[in-house]
Design an enzyme around this catalytic site. Structure first.
Site, mmCIF file in Angstrom:
data_model
loop_
_atom_site.group_PDB
_atom_site.id
_atom_site.type_symbol
_atom_site.label_atom_id
_atom_site.label_comp_id
_atom_site.label_asym_id
_atom_site.label_seq_id
_atom_site.Cartn_x
_atom_site.Cartn_y
_atom_site.Cartn_z
ATOM 1 N N THR A 125 0.819 -1.217 0.000
ATOM 2 C CA THR A 125 0.000 0.000 0.000
ATOM 3 C C THR A 125 0.852 1.265 0.000
ATOM 4 O O THR A 125 1.971 1.276 0.520
ATOM 5 C CB THR A 125 -0.894 0.012 1.264
ATOM 6 O OG1 THR A 125 -1.500 1.302 1.418
ATOM 7 C CG2 THR A 125 -0.096 -0.264 2.532
ATOM 8 N N TYR B 160 -1.686 0.225 10.085
ATOM 9 C CA TYR B 160 -1.967 -0.445 8.811
ATOM 10 C C TYR B 160 -0.728 -0.427 7.912
ATOM 11 O O TYR B 160 -0.252 -1.467 7.450
ATOM 12 C CB TYR B 160 -3.155 0.240 8.115
ATOM 13 C CG TYR B 160 -3.348 -0.206 6.686
ATOM 14 C CD1 TYR B 160 -3.702 -1.520 6.398
ATOM 15 C CD2 TYR B 160 -3.162 0.677 5.623
ATOM 16 C CE1 TYR B 160 -3.857 -1.943 5.088
ATOM 17 C CE2 TYR B 160 -3.322 0.270 4.315
ATOM 18 C CZ TYR B 160 -3.668 -1.041 4.058
ATOM 19 O OH TYR B 160 -3.813 -1.444 2.756
#
Ligand code: UFG
Length: 330
Positions: A120, A144
């Site tokens: 990501t 995350y």
């Protein structure tokens, strides 16, 4: 080029299900494992073998490897909501890092040769400059991003010590839906802008909140690099081809179009597609949003046999909207 059997983890989820379609359309043998915590069984075509379970279950994945002769893994399974990761960091390290450790360990033991990992843009944190290059500092600002970066590092070290190669694809903002209407994002507590705007356009919400209008950007709203989910799925297939053709090389690439759009520009596109404007409510900034995230996709274009097929916002929004209509009819 040999099309080896591929295990898709999280293949019943949003991006994973599109990768399954791209693999299947390209003639690759494919099998899915998904624990259905976020995925939907109906997004996986009936003819694709499906195993309900977790990638952390080493015995299960080892069985799947043997039964299907798996030689490559596309690893999508994981948790993806940034604010949730701040509230429940240990869940994110478990689902994104510890579970990946179990999967990679089983893969090494079974001699699986190629692993492609969903990473990501969150690994970059709040970058000092855009477009962001793969070699720019990786300073995640939430659990995350950190949980994904740890798995990237684990893959790098494991691939140096064991006979497999890996790819880490760092996604920017993924949106849209399969242009043939076979898959799309299923709203379980939607947080993403285009999904929310599509829900508002079909009447599931009465407005879209615009989080922050005082950012240092031309119209004051945040800028993101939106990529069509089917283009991203095609990039996975191209990356897998590269991993199988060049077993001595690894691949770390940004996945985006290299083009930034503001929140207001995205909402203008929704209004064009919808015919009637969606109501906007100007709201406070959302915690943790960097003002601008735009990929440098030079490496992606250079390394992969890939070019965008749906590379403009109106196409992304059109497909997101028609999927939202499909969901209404279900
Ligand atoms: N936004 C709104 N209103 C909404 C939803 C979003 O104004 O109802 C704004 C956000 O504030 C942000 C932009 O739209 O400025 C995009 O937000 P998204 O929630 O759609 O996506 P993010 O950029 O927050 O998230 C993406 C990926 C994550 C990744 C993150 C990195 O989806 O996986 O970038 O920062 F971690």
């Amino acid at each position: 080029m040999s099309k080896v059997p591929v295990l898709v983890t999280g293949g019943a989820g949003y991006i994973g299900s599109h990768a399954v379609l791209a693999l299947k359309d390209g003639g690759w043998p494919v099998v899915v494992v998904d624990d259905l915590s976020n995925g939907s069984r109906e997004l996986v075509p009936d003819e694709v073998p499906f195993h309900d379970g977790s990638v952390a279950d080493g015995a299960l994945v080892t069985r799947i490897f043997a039964e299907h002769g798996v030689e490559a893994i596309m690893h999508f399974a994981g948790s993806i909501v940034v604010p949730e990761s701040v509230e429940k960091p240990l869940d994110y390290y478990r689902n994104n890092t510890v579970a990946s450790h179990a999967l990679v360990s089983a893969a090494v033991a079974a001699d699986v040769r190629h692993i492609l990992f969903s990473s990501t843009a969150a690994v970059y944190g709040a970058p000092e400059r855009v477009p962001i290059d793969e070699d720019d500092p990786k300073l995640p600002i939430n659990p995350y991003g950190a949980s994904k970066l740890m798995t990237e590092r684990m893959l790098e070290d494991a691939a140096a010590a064991h006979p497999f190669n890996y790819g880490a694809l760092r996604y920017f903002n993924v949106a849209g839906a399969d242009p043939q209407g076979r898959s799309g994002q299923v709203g379980k507590g939607s947080t993403h802008l285009i999904k929310i705007a599509a829900e508002a356009a079909v009447g599931k919400r009465d407005h879209v909140a615009v989080f922050g209008t005082d950012y240092p950007t031309p119209d004051g709203t945040c800028i993101r690099d939106y990529i069509h989910v089917s283009d991203l799925a095609a990039a996975h297939v191209a990356a897998l081809e590269l991993l199988t053709e060049r077993p001595d090389e690894n691949l770390v690439v940004n996945c985006g179009y290299g083009k930034g759009l503001s929140v207001l520009e995205v909402l203008d596109s929704i209004d064009r597609a919808n015919g009637t404007p969606v109501r906007r409510e100007f709201a406070e900034r959302r915690a943790g949003d960097p003002p601008q995230l735009v990929a440098s996709n030079a490496r992606m274009l250079d390394k992969l046999e890939w070019r965008p097929a749906y590379g403009d916002i109106d196409t992304i929004v059109r497909d997101a909207l028609s999927w939202e209509h499909t969901l209404l009819e279900r």
